[in-house]
Design an enzyme around this catalytic site. Structure first.
Site, PDB file in Angstrom:
ATOM      1  N   TYR A 180       3.940  -3.719   0.837  1.00 31.98           N
ATOM      2  CA  TYR A 180       3.185  -2.648   0.656  1.00 31.98           C
ATOM      3  C   TYR A 180       4.252  -2.279  -0.499  1.00 31.98           C
ATOM      4  CZ  TYR A 180       3.916   1.941   2.185  1.00 31.98           C
ATOM      5  OH  TYR A 180       3.898   3.571   2.579  1.00 31.98           O
ATOM      6  N   SER A 200       4.969   6.017  -2.017  1.00 30.84           N
ATOM      7  CA  SER A 200       6.281   5.976  -1.074  1.00 30.84           C
ATOM      8  C   SER A 200       7.390   5.974  -1.962  1.00 30.84           C
ATOM      9  CB  SER A 200       5.806   5.108  -0.490  1.00 30.84           C
ATOM     10  OG  SER A 200       6.605   4.993   0.385  1.00 30.84           O
TER      11      SER A 200
HETATM   12  N1  LIG Z   1       3.844   8.420   7.179  1.00 28.10           N
HETATM   13  C1  LIG Z   1       4.440   7.787   6.164  1.00 28.10           C
HETATM   14  O1  LIG Z   1       6.399   7.961   6.817  1.00 28.10           O
HETATM   15  C2  LIG Z   1       4.334   7.368   5.091  1.00 28.10           C
HETATM   16  C3  LIG Z   1       5.073   7.581   3.998  1.00 28.10           C
HETATM   17  C4  LIG Z   1       5.143   7.174   2.206  1.00 28.10           C
HETATM   18  C5  LIG Z   1       3.609   6.510   2.385  1.00 28.10           C
HETATM   19  N2  LIG Z   1       3.055   6.889   3.381  1.00 28.10           N
HETATM   20  C6  LIG Z   1       1.678   6.753   2.811  1.00 28.10           C
HETATM   21  O2  LIG Z   1       0.792   8.186   3.230  1.00 28.10           O
HETATM   22  C7  LIG Z   1      -0.832   7.138   3.496  1.00 28.10           C
HETATM   23  C8  LIG Z   1      -1.543   7.760   4.760  1.00 28.10           C
HETATM   24  O3  LIG Z   1      -0.238   7.563   5.053  1.00 28.10           O
HETATM   25  P1  LIG Z   1      -0.429   7.584   7.357  1.00 28.10           P
HETATM   26  O4  LIG Z   1       1.189   7.775   7.463  1.00 28.10           O
HETATM   27  O5  LIG Z   1      -1.235   9.406   7.009  1.00 28.10           O
HETATM   28  O6  LIG Z   1      -0.698   6.959   8.020  1.00 28.10           O
HETATM   29  P2  LIG Z   1      -1.790   6.598   9.037  1.00 28.10           P
HETATM   30  O7  LIG Z   1      -1.857   5.171   9.275  1.00 28.10           O
HETATM   31  O8  LIG Z   1      -1.989   7.945   9.550  1.00 28.10           O
HETATM   32  O9  LIG Z   1      -3.193   6.959   8.009  1.00 28.10           O
HETATM   33  C9  LIG Z   1      -3.658   5.871   7.297  1.00 28.10           C
HETATM   34  C10 LIG Z   1      -5.254   5.815   7.037  1.00 28.10           C
HETATM   35  O10 LIG Z   1      -5.577   4.956   6.272  1.00 28.10           O
HETATM   36  C11 LIG Z   1      -6.935   3.820   6.817  1.00 28.10           C
HETATM   37  N3  LIG Z   1      -7.387   2.808   6.056  1.00 28.10           N
HETATM   38  C12 LIG Z   1      -6.601   1.501   6.244  1.00 28.10           C
HETATM   39  N4  LIG Z   1      -7.136   0.612   6.056  1.00 28.10           N
HETATM   40  C13 LIG Z   1      -7.895   1.269   5.326  1.00 28.10           C
HETATM   41  C14 LIG Z   1      -9.279   0.401   4.328  1.00 28.10           C
HETATM   42  N5  LIG Z   1      -9.068  -0.853   4.135  1.00 28.10           N
HETATM   43  N6  LIG Z   1     -10.269   1.017   3.952  1.00 28.10           N
HETATM   44  C15 LIG Z   1     -10.005   2.563   4.450  1.00 28.10           C
HETATM   45  N7  LIG Z   1      -9.360   3.393   5.697  1.00 28.10           N
HETATM   46  C16 LIG Z   1      -8.010   2.312   6.094  1.00 28.10           C
HETATM   47  C17 LIG Z   1      -6.433   4.366   8.453  1.00 28.10           C
HETATM   48  O11 LIG Z   1      -7.615   4.284   9.587  1.00 28.10           O
HETATM   49  C18 LIG Z   1      -5.859   5.268   8.407  1.00 28.10           C
HETATM   50  O12 LIG Z   1      -6.652   6.312   9.130  1.00 28.10           O
HETATM   51  C19 LIG Z   1      -0.420   6.077   2.861  1.00 28.10           C
HETATM   52  O13 LIG Z   1      -0.615   5.463   1.867  1.00 28.10           O
HETATM   53  C20 LIG Z   1       1.143   5.763   3.059  1.00 28.10           C
HETATM   54  O14 LIG Z   1       0.642   4.415   3.307  1.00 28.10           O
HETATM   55  C21 LIG Z   1       2.909   7.640   4.174  1.00 28.10           C
END
Ligand SMILES: NC(=O)c1ccc[n+]([C@@H]2O[C@H](COP(=O)([O-])OP(=O)(O)OC[C@H]3O[C@@H](n4cnc5c(N)ncnc54)[C@H](O)[C@@H]3O)[C@@H](O)[C@H]2O)c1
Length: 268
Positions: free
Chosen positions: A164, A151
């Site tokens: 995080y 990220s």
């Molecule tokens: N959305 C953003 O703005 C953004 C920005 C930078 C990085 N990210 C990264 O992208 C990735 C996906 O994020 P997203 O935005 O799709 O979020 P999201 O919350 O939609 O998806 C995250 C998923 O991980 C699952 N999860 C959480 N804890 C878990 C565990 N212990 N075991 C198995 N699954 C688990 C959740 O149920 C969820 O479906 C993450 O690594 C997040 O840090 C997202």
């Protein structure tokens, strides 16, 4: 290099996408299947994984697992290999994003240590454990590609979310170590570093995000899950076969400049 069919770049490949029921993971699953691959959609919330898998038919398998539990990660990988006959791509993408836990992820002084530990277990150690159990299967197929979701928060500091951000910084260096240690056996490992991506969850948890972040984005739009999926598909495919150990930012240009200047100009 073999000729590449750009519509079916991932034909014959098997992928695991952790957090596959979420906003970005589900877009990656759809993209990998659209390019001819098969996917295990792995999530702690089985219902969301099952919903995405149902859309994709026989090319997808929903698996419940906990990224904070090494035995559960090992079982996920064994089940995928048994179901699809091998493993070529691991997208470590799960992370704790729920506001109920994130609200305790604050500053060095205030963060409860059990929150710090759970965040690092899921977001960072879980990625190492995924590599640990996936790599031998990939080597058995002649190689593979691991994509770890970091990220912007892993590149710069912030006023909150120390757990995080630290987990995401660790992912960048973990990826370089894995790339170095297994490159000669055909394993590539890269990190991707998204900025703000407008998923359904982001829209709900930070409703004013578009307004407050918008002025810092060189490309003048928020990222979409499909932007991230396109990068993951590229890093999964043989087309990217000379890229390893990198952290590729995908964030609309939000960290390419000094943010205070944008704020200053906005005040004129
Ligand atoms: N959305 C953003 O703005 C953004 C920005 C930078 C990085 N990210 C990264 O992208 C990735 C996906 O994020 P997203 O935005 O799709 O979020 P999201 O919350 O939609 O998806 C995250 C998923 O991980 C699952 N999860 C959480 N804890 C878990 C565990 N212990 N075991 C198995 N699954 C688990 C959740 O149920 C969820 O479906 C993450 O690594 C997040 O840090 C997202």
């Amino acid at each position: 290099m073999k000729p590449i069919n750009l519509n079916q770049r991932l034909a014959g490949k098997v992928a695991i996408i952790t957090g596959g029921g979420g906003g970005i993971g589900s877009a990656v699953a759809r993209r990998i299947v659209a390019e001819g691959g098969r996917v295990a959609i792995a999530d702690i919330v089985l219902d969301s994984a099952t919903e995405v898998a149902a859309e994709l038919g026989d090319a997808a398998l929903a698996v419940q697992f906990d990224a904070g539990d090494p035995a559960s990660i090992e079982a996920l990988i064994e089940r995928t290999v048994e179901h699809f006959g091998g493993l070529d791509i691991l997208h470590n993408n799960a992370a704790i994003t729920t506001p109920e836990i994130q609200k305790y992820d604050t500053t060095a002084v205030d963060i409860p240590l059990e929150v710090w530990k759970r965040i690092l277990d899921v977001n960072l150690t879980g990625y190492l454990v995924g590599c640990k159990y996936a790599i031998p299967h990939m080597i058995a197929r002649g190689g593979g590609s691991i994509i770890n979701t970091a990220s912007n928060s892993g590149i710069v500091g912030d006023l909150g979310r120390i757990g995080y951000g630290t987990s995401k910084a660790g992912i960048i260096n973990l990826s370089k170590h894995v790339a170095t240690q297994y490159g000669r056996q055909g394993i590539r490992c890269n990190a991707i570093a998204p900025g703000i991506v407008l998923t359904e969850a982001t829209k709900k948890s930070v409703p004013h995000i578009a307004e407050s972040f918008g002025k810092h984005l060189a490309l003048n739009r928020m990222g979409t899950p499909e932007d991230i999926a396109a990068l993951v598909a590229y890093l999964s495919a043989d087309e990217s076969s000379y890229i390893t150990g990198q952290c590729i930012s995908i964030e609309g240009g939000s960290l390419i400049h000094q943010p205070h200047f944008a704020d200053y100009m906005g005040d004129q």
